[in-house]
Design a protein around this motif. Structure first.
Motif, short mmCIF file in Angstrom:
data_model
loop_
_atom_site.label_atom_id
_atom_site.label_comp_id
_atom_site.label_asym_id
_atom_site.label_seq_id
_atom_site.Cartn_x
_atom_site.Cartn_y
_atom_site.Cartn_z
N SER A 117 41.84 43.71 4.10
CA SER A 117 41.88 42.37 3.95
C SER A 117 40.78 42.13 5.96
CB SER A 117 43.09 41.37 4.38
OG SER A 117 42.36 40.03 4.49
N LYS A 136 37.08 41.65 6.51
CA LYS A 136 36.80 40.77 7.52
C LYS A 136 35.62 40.74 8.05
CE LYS A 136 38.66 37.25 11.30
NZ LYS A 136 39.55 37.35 11.99
N ARG A 137 35.68 42.02 8.24
CA ARG A 137 35.37 43.11 9.35
C ARG A 137 33.34 42.79 8.59
NH1 ARG A 137 36.65 46.66 13.59
NH2 ARG A 137 35.70 47.80 14.65
N SER A 191 32.71 41.14 6.79
CA SER A 191 31.58 39.84 6.78
C SER A 191 31.26 39.54 7.87
CB SER A 191 32.40 39.03 6.24
OG SER A 191 32.18 37.80 5.82
#
Length: 579
Positions: free
Chosen positions: A316, A320-321, A323
């Motif tokens: 996750s 996120k990284r 994105s």
């Protein structure tokens, strides 16, 4: 195959029995003349009955006769194979289009595959609906599909399942998961494979991969599965009979097997491996989740030189990284970032001698994002190069705007951070020359800040860049001094102008005598080498007094000013330097 409709087109004056026999003989002759298996069937008492068929159909689709029948008892009636009878039970009562299904005749030495096609035909002669049944030989097509499937799912070099094939194995396990048969996926990477491939050739590299596959196979228990999931990566699907201890035991066996050198091209070559693994749990929905988790753990294993297990939540965080990386790329392209300028102060006169340009990002949805979060993403993805160029360009244009506001060229130096990646890959000299030509800016108003880790990682490249920058009048500052692994001898090697003492030495300066002693030593040493010192992180009047007592040249921190927008920065400068 065209549909056949048998219709009465006339009536012959003849004996009905003789007429029926003639028609039957004609139908049988028609089927016999066909070059492929064919039969005419009807349903009686819901069971299929063969009216007519040719020899080819009988060979393919009929049930085998009992071998113990005598000649007088022999039954010449063709009976469909029981499997075909069962398959025809699923046929719809009324057929508007042909009914089709696949069938493999059992009990044959060679595997054969047929597509059975059944087409309805009205037969008013017997007053029943007849069905033309055609077995179409698809064996060659099925064999081709099997061959292609093998090529798609198997690694041609080792014969192991490739990543697609290994993923299929995982998908089968996930589909059957009942919570009572836990599994793990182990990912294995050969540490020195690329060097062996480069120095000894690809044939030797292939030989090594085959040898590794054999060794790994010998480490497995019955039921465990091995696959080649990448160039020099292997995956193991492991059933956990005794919990995670099975994984650790398997990892130790693999490490022990790999410790024995391989005989390659008359040389004994030792190849180490990194091992990471992930465990099946309720989060896992598809095979790629389990494989991805194992490879995340494998990445950590390469760094730590230990067997690593995947920690829930890392995937996750990586999403996120990623994105964030996508959004950062868009922000750089669209000019959505801005620079804030933190004053660099003379602690004695409190006059501003320059500014440090700091990138800031106000995300449209997430709000302000800390540089501590997006700068590492930029460095890892390579975006630090366009980001660094943007910061250089923006700071130079800002200085030009300041000069216009003041009506003359202000004696302000702006320090811009340069990453290790920029130092190696970007042509800083050309970039800065190009910008200077565009705005007519003198290099003497620019300072480049390089971290000591960047300087130490590429010492020769660093010295070359520093010398070139000095020719342009640009100053060089070593940032975050004291946090890396530098040797003091490098201060003599690198022709740097400023030394920035990291804030970690300053935070407890008032209480920590050791920090005071270290800071004093750094300032004294830099002064001896004619290097100016800048202390970061000044937040209190007490810290300001201490660094003045220690003889520091310049300082910056929230005690003097937070980082400011460009218009506020020039106002601060003019107010602080008005006398």
């Amino acid at each position: 195959m065209a549909e056949h409709n048998w219709k009465i087109t006339g009536v012959m004056e003849s004996d009905p029995v003789q007429l029926s026999d003639t028609i039957n003989a004609w139908q049988q002759s028609y089927l016999n003349a066909l070059p492929f298996p064919a039969a005419s069937i009807v349903f009686r008492n819901k069971k299929p009955v063969v009216l007519f068929c040719n020899a080819a159909f009988s060979e393919v689709a009929s049930a085998r006769k009992q071998p113990n029948l005598s000649a007088s008892e022999e039954d010449n009636t063709v009976h469909l194979h029981p499997e075909l009878v069962a398959a025809l039970e699923y046929m719809p009562p009324s057929l508007r289009k042909p009914y089709q299904f696949d069938w493999m005749p059992p009990g044959r030495e060679k595997r054969c595959v047929y597509q059975i096609k059944v087409t309805a035909m009205e037969n008013p002669i017997i007053g029943e609906t007849c069905y033309l049944m055609l077995p179409i030989d698809c064996t060659a097509t099925a064999e081709l599909h099997t061959t292609l499937r093998t090529k798609i799912l198997r690694d041609s070099l080792t014969g192991l399942p490739n990543r697609i094939g290994f993923s299929r194995l995982l998908d089968d396990v996930i589909a059957m998961d009942d919570g009572n048969s836990p599994v793990a996926v182990i990912a294995i990477d050969l540490i020195r494979f690329s060097r062996i491939n480069e120095s000894m050739g690809s044939l030797v590299g292939d030989e090594l991969l085959v040898s590794v596959a054999r060794r790994l196979t010998s480490a497995l228990r019955p039921g465990d599965r091995l696959g080649r999931i990448g160039g020099d990566q292997f995956g193991i699907l492991l059933t956990l009979n005794h919990g995670t201890s099975d994984v650790w035991h398997t990892a130790r066996r693999i490490k022990a097997l790999m410790s024995t050198p391989f005989n390659l091209a008359n040389l004994k070559v030792k190849v180490n491996c990194a091992i990471g693994f992930s465990l099946m749990d309720d989060r896992i929905e598809v095979s790629e989740d389990l494989l991805r988790d194992a490879q995340i753990a494998l990445k950590h294993a390469k760094e730590s030189d230990h067997v690593e297990v995947y920690n829930v939540g890392e995937a996750s965080a990586l999403r996120k990284r990623f994105s964030l990386e996508t959004d950062l790329r868009r922000a750089i392209d669209n000019g959505d970032l801005h620079l804030a300028y933190q004053p660099i102060i003379s602690p004695y006169s409190k006059r501003v001698v320059g500014f440090e340009a700091l990138a800031r990002w106000d995300h449209a949805e997430l709000g302000p994002i800390s540089p501590a979060e997006f700068i590492p993403v930029a460095e890892e993805s390579g975006l630090i190069i366009p980001l660094g160029r943007w910061a250089l360009e923006k700071s130079i244009y800002t200085q030009q705007d300041w000069d216009k506001q003041a009506g003359f060229a202000l004696p302000i130096r702006v320090a811009v951070n340069v990453s290790a990646l920029q130092l190696m890959r970007d042509n800083l000299t050309e970039v800065i020359n190009s910008l200077s030509r565009q705005v007519g800016l003198n290099g003497e108003r620019l300072t480049l800040e390089l971290t000591e880790s960047a300087l130490m990682r590429y010492p020769e490249q660093s010295i070359s860049v520093i010398n070139t920058m000095h020719e342009l009048g640009i100053k060089i500052s070593m940032d975050d001094f004291g946090t890396g692994y530098s040797s003091l001898s490098y201060l003599k090697t690198f022709p740097i102008d400023h030394l920035k003492i990291d804030r970690s030495f300053i935070a407890n300066l008032a209480e920590d005598k050791t920090a005071v002693a270290i800071t004093r030593a750094i300032i004294s040493m830099a002064s001896t080498l004619s290097i100016k010192t800048v202390v970061e992180g000044i937040e209190t009047a007490e810290q300001d007094k201490i660094i003045m007592d220690l003889g520091c040249d310049y300082a910056q921190g929230f005690y003097f000013s937070r980082p400011l927008p460009a218009d506020e920065a020039i106002a601060y400068y003019l107010a602080a330097n008005k006398n």
